[in-house]
Every structure is written in C-alpha cells, then in structure tokens.
Write a protein that holds these residues in place. Structure first.
Motif, PDB file in Angstrom:
ATOM      1  N   ILE A   1      -7.910  -3.049   2.556  1.00  0.00           N
ATOM      2  CA  ILE A   1      -6.779  -3.657   3.271  1.00  0.00           C
ATOM      3  C   ILE A   1      -6.989  -5.163   3.365  1.00  0.00           C
ATOM      4  O   ILE A   1      -6.074  -5.949   3.102  1.00  0.00           O
ATOM      5  N   LYS A   2      -8.197  -5.567   3.713  1.00  0.00           N
ATOM      6  CA  LYS A   2      -8.507  -6.999   3.826  1.00  0.00           C
ATOM      7  C   LYS A   2      -8.317  -7.697   2.481  1.00  0.00           C
ATOM      8  O   LYS A   2      -7.693  -8.767   2.407  1.00  0.00           O
TER       9      LYS A   2
ATOM     10  N   LYS B   1       2.346   2.179  -3.280  1.00  0.00           N
ATOM     11  CA  LYS B   1       1.420   2.836  -4.214  1.00  0.00           C
ATOM     12  C   LYS B   1       1.214   4.304  -3.849  1.00  0.00           C
ATOM     13  O   LYS B   1       0.374   4.987  -4.436  1.00  0.00           O
ATOM     14  N   GLY B   2       1.989   4.775  -2.857  1.00  0.00           N
ATOM     15  CA  GLY B   2       1.915   6.177  -2.469  1.00  0.00           C
ATOM     16  C   GLY B   2       0.813   6.496  -1.478  1.00  0.00           C
ATOM     17  O   GLY B   2       0.448   7.660  -1.309  1.00  0.00           O
ATOM     18  N   LEU B   3       0.289   5.471  -0.813  1.00  0.00           N
ATOM     19  CA  LEU B   3      -0.802   5.672   0.136  1.00  0.00           C
ATOM     20  C   LEU B   3      -0.354   5.322   1.549  1.00  0.00           C
ATOM     21  O   LEU B   3       0.522   4.475   1.733  1.00  0.00           O
ATOM     22  N   GLU B   4      -0.965   5.946   2.508  1.00  0.00           N
ATOM     23  CA  GLU B   4      -0.778   5.573   3.902  1.00  0.00           C
ATOM     24  C   GLU B   4      -1.855   4.565   4.256  1.00  0.00           C
ATOM     25  O   GLU B   4      -3.020   4.737   3.879  1.00  0.00           O
ATOM     26  N   ILE B   5      -1.493   3.541   4.989  1.00  0.00           N
ATOM     27  CA  ILE B   5      -2.455   2.490   5.298  1.00  0.00           C
ATOM     28  C   ILE B   5      -3.653   3.029   6.085  1.00  0.00           C
ATOM     29  O   ILE B   5      -4.769   2.541   5.930  1.00  0.00           O
ATOM     30  N   ALA B   6      -3.454   4.071   6.891  1.00  0.00           N
ATOM     31  CA  ALA B   6      -4.556   4.649   7.671  1.00  0.00           C
ATOM     32  C   ALA B   6      -5.611   5.296   6.776  1.00  0.00           C
ATOM     33  O   ALA B   6      -6.749   5.491   7.195  1.00  0.00           O
ATOM     34  N   SER B   7      -5.233   5.602   5.528  1.00  0.00           N
ATOM     35  CA  SER B   7      -6.181   6.273   4.630  1.00  0.00           C
ATOM     36  C   SER B   7      -6.846   5.306   3.648  1.00  0.00           C
ATOM     37  O   SER B   7      -7.603   5.733   2.782  1.00  0.00           O
TER      38      SER B   7
ATOM     39  N   ILE C   1       0.836  -1.202   0.000  1.00  0.00           N
ATOM     40  CA  ILE C   1       0.000   0.000   0.000  1.00  0.00           C
ATOM     41  C   ILE C   1       0.868   1.248   0.000  1.00  0.00           C
ATOM     42  O   ILE C   1       0.623   2.190  -0.758  1.00  0.00           O
ATOM     43  N   LYS C   2       1.916   1.234   0.814  1.00  0.00           N
ATOM     44  CA  LYS C   2       2.831   2.382   0.856  1.00  0.00           C
ATOM     45  C   LYS C   2       3.540   2.562  -0.489  1.00  0.00           C
ATOM     46  O   LYS C   2       3.765   3.674  -0.942  1.00  0.00           O
TER      47      LYS C   2
END
Length: 120
Positions: free
Chosen positions: A105-106, A93-99, A90-91
């Motif tokens: 995520i699942k 791909k330039g994203l934060e997992i919290a967002s 996820i990171k």
C-alpha cells in the motif's frame, strides 16, 4: 478481526495530532476494542509504539506514538487524492485494500505521489 485501512489512516492522523501528550481522543462512536486491536497490529508493523492499558476485557486507556516508519507511512497516504487513488487502484486490480500488505500500500501510494509530481 479484519484490518480496516481507513481506520488505520484516521488513527495515524489522531496519533500525530495528539503529539504523545495524553490519551488519544478517540471518537465516542468508535469501538475501543477495534481501535486497540488496530494499534496492536500497527505496533507489530513497526508504525506505532502502543501504550494501551486494559482493565478486564476492555481498553481503559489508549495512548500511542508514531515511529519513524509510522510517519513515513502516514506521509505516503496523507493526501486525500493520493489515498483515494491508491484505494481505487488496488480495487481496480480485484483486491480489497485490507488484504494488501502495508508495504505494498505504501509503495503504491508513493507511485501515485510520483505520478502527481511527474517523476515517472
């Protein structure tokens, strides 16, 4: 308050191990208000039944149990290798997992499990 997915994962482990018997054994260095908030949003997502009781502005008693969906989500992120690959992917791909939505995520974690099992 921002979601902390590592805290979510740890809370799910604690809830599962606690087996609905007593107050959750929350580590003393954890902020109980942050824990209570995350239990509230996990309940909103349908992953836990939250029984937190408040006294004034502080969570006095924290108890929760996993729902079927909570067990399914925990099973998708249980393995440390899968969890780390999910976060890194996820990171990457330039994203934060919290967002990222919990369902994404699942699903991403399930893709990691399928790849590990050679099911792609």
């Amino acid at each position: 308050m921002e979601r902390n997915m590592d805290l979510v994962r740890e809370l799910l482990f604690i809830i599962e191990k606690n087996n609905d018997k007593k107050e959750l054994p929350i580590p003393k260095d954890w902020d109980r208000e942050v824990v209570a908030y995350h239990l509230k949003i996990l309940e909103q997502a349908g992953f836990v039944e939250n029984y937190t009781k408040w006294a004034g502005n502080e969570p006095l008693w924290i108890l929760a149990s996993l729902t079927w969906d909570g067990h399914e989500f925990l099973d998708s992120i249980r393995n440390n290798t899968i969890w780390n690959k999910t976060k890194e992917g996820i990171k990457g791909k330039g994203l934060e997992i919290a967002s990222v939505p919990l369902e994404v995520i699942k699903e991403y974690a399930k893709l990691q499990i399928k790849a590990l099992l050679g099911l792609n």
